[in-house]
Design a protein around this motif. Structure first.
Motif, short mmCIF file in Angstrom:
data_model
loop_
_atom_site.label_atom_id
_atom_site.label_comp_id
_atom_site.label_asym_id
_atom_site.label_seq_id
_atom_site.Cartn_x
_atom_site.Cartn_y
_atom_site.Cartn_z
N ASN A 276 0.81 -1.21 0.00
CA ASN A 276 0.00 0.00 0.00
C ASN A 276 0.85 1.26 0.00
OD1 ASN A 276 -2.84 1.06 0.24
ND2 ASN A 276 -1.94 2.05 2.02
N ASP A 277 2.02 1.22 0.65
CA ASP A 277 2.90 2.40 0.63
C ASP A 277 3.38 2.69 -0.79
OD1 ASP A 277 2.65 2.74 3.34
OD2 ASP A 277 4.46 1.61 3.83
N LEU A 278 3.68 1.65 -1.54
CA LEU A 278 4.08 1.83 -2.93
C LEU A 278 2.91 2.35 -3.77
CD1 LEU A 278 6.47 1.48 -4.85
CD2 LEU A 278 5.73 -0.86 -5.26
N TYR A 279 1.73 1.88 -3.46
CA TYR A 279 0.52 2.33 -4.15
C TYR A 279 0.26 3.82 -3.90
CZ TYR A 279 -4.53 2.76 -5.04
OH TYR A 279 -5.76 3.17 -5.48
N GLU A 280 0.56 4.29 -2.70
CA GLU A 280 0.31 5.69 -2.34
C GLU A 280 1.43 6.62 -2.81
OE1 GLU A 280 -2.33 6.88 -1.06
OE2 GLU A 280 -3.39 5.02 -0.55
N LYS A 281 2.51 6.09 -3.33
CA LYS A 281 3.63 6.93 -3.76
C LYS A 281 3.21 7.82 -4.93
CE LYS A 281 7.55 4.88 -3.47
NZ LYS A 281 8.25 5.66 -2.41
N PRO A 282 3.75 9.05 -5.03
CA PRO A 282 3.42 9.92 -6.18
C PRO A 282 3.66 9.20 -7.50
CG PRO A 282 4.65 11.15 -4.53
CD PRO A 282 4.65 9.71 -4.07
N ARG A 283 2.69 9.31 -8.40
CA ARG A 283 2.76 8.59 -9.67
C ARG A 283 2.33 9.51 -10.80
NH1 ARG A 283 -0.17 4.86 -8.09
NH2 ARG A 283 -2.12 5.25 -9.19
N TRP A 284 3.14 9.55 -11.86
CA TRP A 284 2.83 10.36 -13.04
C TRP A 284 2.50 9.43 -14.20
CZ3 TRP A 284 6.96 14.84 -13.40
CH2 TRP A 284 6.95 15.56 -12.20
N LEU A 285 1.57 9.84 -15.02
CA LEU A 285 1.17 9.05 -16.18
C LEU A 285 1.94 9.51 -17.41
CD1 LEU A 285 -0.89 6.83 -16.95
CD2 LEU A 285 -2.46 8.66 -17.62
N VAL A 286 2.56 8.56 -18.10
CA VAL A 286 3.33 8.86 -19.30
C VAL A 286 2.80 8.02 -20.44
CG1 VAL A 286 5.62 8.90 -20.36
CG2 VAL A 286 5.38 9.41 -17.92
N LEU A 287 2.23 8.68 -21.44
CA LEU A 287 1.71 7.98 -22.62
C LEU A 287 2.84 7.85 -23.63
CD1 LEU A 287 -0.77 9.11 -21.12
CD2 LEU A 287 -1.87 9.42 -23.32
N ASN A 288 3.18 6.62 -23.98
CA ASN A 288 4.33 6.37 -24.85
C ASN A 288 3.89 5.92 -26.24
OD1 ASN A 288 7.02 6.13 -25.56
ND2 ASN A 288 7.18 4.03 -24.83
N LYS A 289 4.85 5.97 -27.17
CA LYS A 289 4.69 5.56 -28.57
C LYS A 289 3.74 6.50 -29.32
CE LYS A 289 5.78 0.77 -27.42
NZ LYS A 289 5.53 -0.66 -27.65
N LEU A 290 3.94 7.81 -29.09
CA LEU A 290 3.15 8.82 -29.80
C LEU A 290 3.37 8.77 -31.31
CD1 LEU A 290 3.29 12.11 -27.72
CD2 LEU A 290 1.40 10.54 -28.03
N ASP A 291 4.56 8.32 -31.72
CA ASP A 291 4.86 8.28 -33.15
C ASP A 291 3.97 7.29 -33.90
OD1 ASP A 291 6.53 6.60 -31.38
OD2 ASP A 291 7.16 5.66 -33.25
N MET A 292 3.21 6.47 -33.17
CA MET A 292 2.33 5.48 -33.80
C MET A 292 0.85 5.84 -33.62
SD MET A 292 4.36 2.03 -32.57
CE MET A 292 3.34 0.94 -33.56
N GLY A 311 -3.87 13.65 -12.16
CA GLY A 311 -2.48 13.96 -11.83
C GLY A 311 -1.69 14.38 -13.06
N PRO A 312 -0.37 14.56 -12.89
CA PRO A 312 0.49 14.95 -14.02
C PRO A 312 0.44 13.90 -15.13
CG PRO A 312 1.64 15.20 -11.93
CD PRO A 312 0.38 14.46 -11.62
N VAL A 313 0.38 14.35 -16.37
CA VAL A 313 0.36 13.45 -17.51
C VAL A 313 1.25 14.02 -18.62
CG1 VAL A 313 -1.75 14.55 -18.39
CG2 VAL A 313 -1.11 12.28 -19.21
N PHE A 314 1.99 13.14 -19.27
CA PHE A 314 2.90 13.54 -20.34
C PHE A 314 2.71 12.59 -21.51
CE2 PHE A 314 4.72 15.09 -16.46
CZ PHE A 314 5.31 16.30 -16.79
N SER A 315 2.91 13.10 -22.68
CA SER A 315 2.86 12.29 -23.89
C SER A 315 4.23 12.33 -24.54
CB SER A 315 1.80 12.82 -24.87
OG SER A 315 0.51 12.70 -24.30
N VAL A 316 4.82 11.16 -24.78
CA VAL A 316 6.18 11.09 -25.32
C VAL A 316 6.28 10.00 -26.37
CG1 VAL A 316 7.12 11.83 -23.09
CG2 VAL A 316 7.06 9.40 -23.65
#
Length: 373
Positions: A276-292, A311-316
């Motif tokens: 549960n401690d790992l589950y509560e850790k800050p987590r950012w969403l990163v969407l990968n394979k944008l080139d496809m 939360g924070p989200v990035f597309s890469v």
């Protein structure tokens, strides 16, 4: 070198030497009295954290570590010599647990941190300690004490600021190779990563952070499926998790976003089940394979809506590098801010806190890129 992150060893400290019962006997010196010396201390077993070591492989093959016994005392007031100690060098980030109870004994997270695994037995007392006004010729002495004995489990948790999380083939190894100096194995099939990889991300000459890549998780990992569960412990020391999600789909009959949302929910559930401690850790969403992906902005919007993500989200694209610079700049700024907050809290606890001049920010001149959310 093969990566080994756990081992079970037994440590046995040396026994102390026995004290001596002896009397001084020299010509023209009658009734010389007791002169038996003490026994020497047994050898102890220590562990020390060494940043130049990155695996526990030595302890897979050398499982028994036994200290030598101290020397016995002798006559003429001669004390026995203490036995030499044994020092086991382990990687920084090693935790030491009791193999039988599972109790955490030590957590070596700093270079040169040293702990006692098994203390050597004290030497026995010679008869010279038992002389008194009523006991002029004592024959008493004490034996040396036994050294401590323990069975221990060593577990290595890598030290990293950022941890990569995701399904096999989500692009974690490609991303870490693009943004850091790590060079993991990369291939177009799942489970190419078989052990954790660490890389240093340098955003300026004076600013950097460490990123860790572990084998991909699959559904059921918390119950032992796949490889990732073996290495989830390495994410417990990280300060933030990057959850990589593959938003592409080679199957034209499958909705890539729906599948990505399903996969993301499965990984998050595995985290919750594991720790549960790992589950509560800050987590950012990163969407990968944008080139496809034909419309990256629409894909990001749909996925965030499907996951109720706020939360924070990035597309890469880890392959081409698109969006990765903005991601690492933002990570560096966040990590620096968290470090400053931690230092302020520590200074307040110590009573040494001094408010900084808001006009001065020593990290501002090192900022090399804009924020991106």
């Amino acid at each position: 070198m093969k990566f080994v992150d756990e081992a079970t060893i037994e440590v046995i400290a040396g026994k102390g030497g026995n004290g001596a019962a002896s009397f001084r006997r020299e010509k023209f010196i009658p009734k010389g009295g007791p002169d038996g010396g003490d026994g020497g201390r047994g050898g102890s077993v220590y562990a020390i954290a060494d940043r130049n070591i990155n695996t526990l492989i030595d302890y897979r093959y050398a499982r028994l570590h036994r200290g030598k016994n101290g020397e016995n005392g002798r006559g003429s007031d001669q004390y026995g010599a203490a036995a030499p100690d044994i020092t086991l060098r382990v990687p920084v980030g090693t935790t030491i647990l009791d193999a039988e109870t599972g109790e955490l004994l030590f957590d070596l997270d700093r270079h040169n941190e040293k702990v006692t695994l098994a203390a050597g037995g004290a030497g026995g007392l010679g008869n010279l300690h038992f002389k008194s006004s009523t006991n002029r010729a004592p024959k008493q002495f004490t034996p040396g004490q036994d050294g401590e004995q323990r069975k221990l489990r060593l577990e290595l948790k890598v030290l990293a600021d950022v941890g990569l999380l995701g399904l096999p083939n989500a692009g974690k190894s490609t991303l870490i190779s693009k943004v850091s100096n790590a060079r993991p194995k990369i291939a177009d099939y799942p489970f190419t990563t078989l052990h954790p990889n660490l890389g240093v991300v340098r955003t300026s000459p004076s600013r950097s952070f460490v990123i860790a890549d572990i084998p991909g998780l699959i559904e059921g990992a918390s119950e032992g499926a796949g490889l990732g569960h073996l290495f989830l412990r390495h994410l417990t020391r990280t300060r933030v998790l990057l959850h990589l999600v593959d938003v592409s789909s080679p199957d034209p009959d499958t909705d890539a976003i729906e599948q990505a949302a399903k996969d993301a929910r499965a990984i998050v559930e595995e985290l919750r089940l594991y720790d549960n401690d790992l589950y509560e850790k800050p987590r950012w969403l990163v969407l990968n394979k944008l080139d496809m992906v034909d419309d990256p902005e629409a894909a990001q919007e749909r996925l965030c809506r499907a996951l109720d993500w706020t939360g924070p989200v990035f597309s890469v694209s880890a392959l081409t590098g698109d969006g990765t610079q903005q991601l690492i700049w933002r990570l560096q700024d966040w990590l620096d801010a968290e470090s400053r907050k931690a230092h302020v809290e520590q200074d307040k606890a110590d009573g040494s806190y001094v408010a900084e001049d808001p006009r001065f920010d020593e990290t501002r001149s090192d900022t090399t890129g804009p924020d991106n959310t």
